[in-house]
Design a protein around this motif. Structure first.
Motif, mmCIF file in Angstrom:
data_model
loop_
_atom_site.group_PDB
_atom_site.id
_atom_site.type_symbol
_atom_site.label_atom_id
_atom_site.label_comp_id
_atom_site.label_asym_id
_atom_site.label_seq_id
_atom_site.Cartn_x
_atom_site.Cartn_y
_atom_site.Cartn_z
ATOM 1 N N TYR A 236 27.153 -28.175 1.639
ATOM 2 C CA TYR A 236 28.210 -27.176 1.475
ATOM 3 C C TYR A 236 27.696 -25.911 0.774
ATOM 4 O O TYR A 236 27.934 -24.782 1.247
ATOM 5 C CB TYR A 236 29.374 -27.770 0.683
ATOM 6 N N GLU B 67 27.353 -22.065 2.411
ATOM 7 C CA GLU B 67 27.912 -20.828 1.843
ATOM 8 C C GLU B 67 26.852 -19.744 1.749
ATOM 9 O O GLU B 67 27.101 -18.570 2.090
ATOM 10 C CB GLU B 67 28.491 -21.117 0.452
ATOM 11 N N LEU C 288 34.478 -20.843 6.367
ATOM 12 C CA LEU C 288 34.700 -21.863 5.337
ATOM 13 C C LEU C 288 36.073 -21.750 4.687
ATOM 14 O O LEU C 288 36.351 -22.473 3.719
ATOM 15 C CB LEU C 288 33.616 -21.771 4.261
#
Length: 461
Positions: free
Chosen positions: A160, A164, A178
């Motif tokens: 994750y 990003e 996201l």
């Protein structure tokens, strides 16, 4: 010309002209046919269909087979289940768990939206060739593969922070992908789905018994779904409720499952069941032993007679066998065995006796060692534990056979397919076998030798 034409149908179009294919009247399959290509293929097809039809006609009907009483052989693994008329079919537990997960996820709108967003994100990273920027590749789910949703969500959860960074570095609207993917929600969803993944993986084993695992795992999954952890988000709480309901609807536990769990030395007490349910399992085992033992009584008596005769002639050897294989386990536990009538009942004796089952023991090996003490129960256990809890093995065979018997390889005979299947199942042991050549290549790669020096080392060897 040819007798096989009587089993084929020619089809005409609206202009009363024959189409370029024929239809087999035995299997109703359409076959491509053109006179210039000859008739060898379609004649072989008709011959195979006629052979199969004769084989099917020679076999008795299901009704006749069910009415016929046959002697039960311990090697016939599914004979016991056929005695239970109300439970003559065990459903694949992996399919049941897969249905539970998919139906529960689709019932929760926020969770379904989260999965859709992760699916889009995974496709975007694959299409834009961005996976090499992550520590591990983002996986995409597949409807035909169990646990694929968990694998996809877990890959997003692990990567994750890196996702990003990659999206922010690309700029534009990339970071908006996201917006509907919350890290906390993804992590909690993975925690909920993980036990279902582990359960289905254990049920797919084909080298060891799995039928006794069904009841303990379903019980554990139900407990897992009824416990709300502190900090669980609202969609996760809703998902757990749906999973708990779907477990009751989509998983089918029969008495065969409970009996298999009872026959495991560790879970024989059935502590998770109520006293009424435990008593019912004991009654079912005794009834099954009566039916099962009526046809194996002569075999057991003959085996016991031979064993007693052998023991009387070789008393010292019997002492050695019992110390190594069977009796030492019971002597170490200080078990009390009386001479009451319960001793004749193997079920009661099995319940009252303390068992020693270590991690080094295998379930079938344990029952083989204790076959002298529990002759009927051991045959029943070996019969039941030969039944898989899922159809994973059969589906793997169908899948690999489909890759072997493709459109361009339809002339393979049965023996060739069996040999290729055998090679496919044992490919790990053959490809990973140690050899001097493989060791030399590995050392050369590790030390950075050139291809020329590696070849010279191989020639020297």
């Amino acid at each position: 010309s040819g007798d096989f034409w009587s089993s084929l149908k020619r089809i005409k179009d609206k202009d009363d002209l024959f189409e370029s294919f024929v239809q087999c009247s035995v299997c109703d399959r359409l076959l491509v046919y053109e006179p210039k290509n000859g008739t060898t293929t379609i004649s072989l097809h008709v011959q195979n269909c006629m052979k199969q039809e004769k084989t099917l006609k020679s076999q008795p009907s299901i009704t006749t087979a069910m009415k016929t009483t046959t002697k039960i052989n311990p090697d016939e693994k599914r004979s016991v289940i056929q005695r239970k008329q109300s439970e003559n079919h065990l459903r694949c537990i992996c399919h049941g768990i897969n249905l539970v997960v998919h139906h529960s996820l689709s019932a929760c709108l926020l969770i379904e939206r989260l999965i859709t967003s992760c699916r889009i994100l995974s496709s975007h990273f694959k299409r834009c060739e961005l996976n090499h920027l992550l520590p591990s590749t983002l996986k995409h789910d597949n409807d035909t593969r169990w646990n694929s949703i968990y694998e996809m969500m877990n890959s997003v959860s692990i990567n994750y922070k890196h996702i990003e960074g990659v999206l922010d570095g690309r700029g534009g609207d990339e970071s908006g992908k996201l917006d509907d993917i919350g890290q906390q929600l993804v992590t909690q969803l993975c925690d909920v789905l993980l036990p279902f993944k582990l359960a289905s993986e254990q049920f797919q084993a084909d080298l060891e018994p799995t039928l006794h695992l069904v009841v303990p795992w379903i019980t554990k999954l139900k407990q897992h779904c009824t416990k709300d952890k502190e900090g669980d988000l609202l969609p996760i709480i809703q998902l757990k409720k749906e999973l708990s309901l779907k477990l009751d609807e989509k998983t089918y536990l029969t008495q065969i499952h409970y009996i298999a769990t009872f026959l495991h030395p560790i879970t024989k007490n059935l502590s998770q069941l109520s006293p009424t349910e435990r008593k019912q399992v004991h009654v079912d085992v005794k009834n099954l032993l009566q039916e099962f033992g009526s046809s194996t009584e002569q075999e057991i008596l003959s085996t016991t007679t031979k064993t007693n005769t052998f023991a009387s002639k070789h008393k010292r050897r019997k002492t050695e066998i019992t110390q190594e294989d069977i009796m030492a386990e019971f002597a170490n536990e200080n078990q009390d065995v009386d001479d009451s009538d319960d001793e004749k009942d193997e079920t009661e004796q099995f319940l009252k006796t303390k068992m020693k089952y270590t991690n080094e023991d295998t379930l079938l090996g344990w029952w083989k060692k204790h076959s002298l003490i529990y002759p009927q129960l051991s045959i029943l256990a070996q019969t039941l534990f030969g039944v898989p809890s899922s159809s994973a093995t059969a589906e793997r065979v169908f899948s690999s056979s489909g890759r072997i018997l493709e459109k361009r390889r339809q002339s393979l005979n049965g023996d060739t397919v069996d040999d290729l299947e055998h090679n496919h199942d044992n490919r790990t042991s053959t490809t990973r076998a140690s050899s001097p050549i493989r060791d030399i290549v590995k050392k050369s790669v590790a030390t950075g030798l050139t291809q020329f020096r590696t070849s010279r080392a191989l020639r020297t060897e």
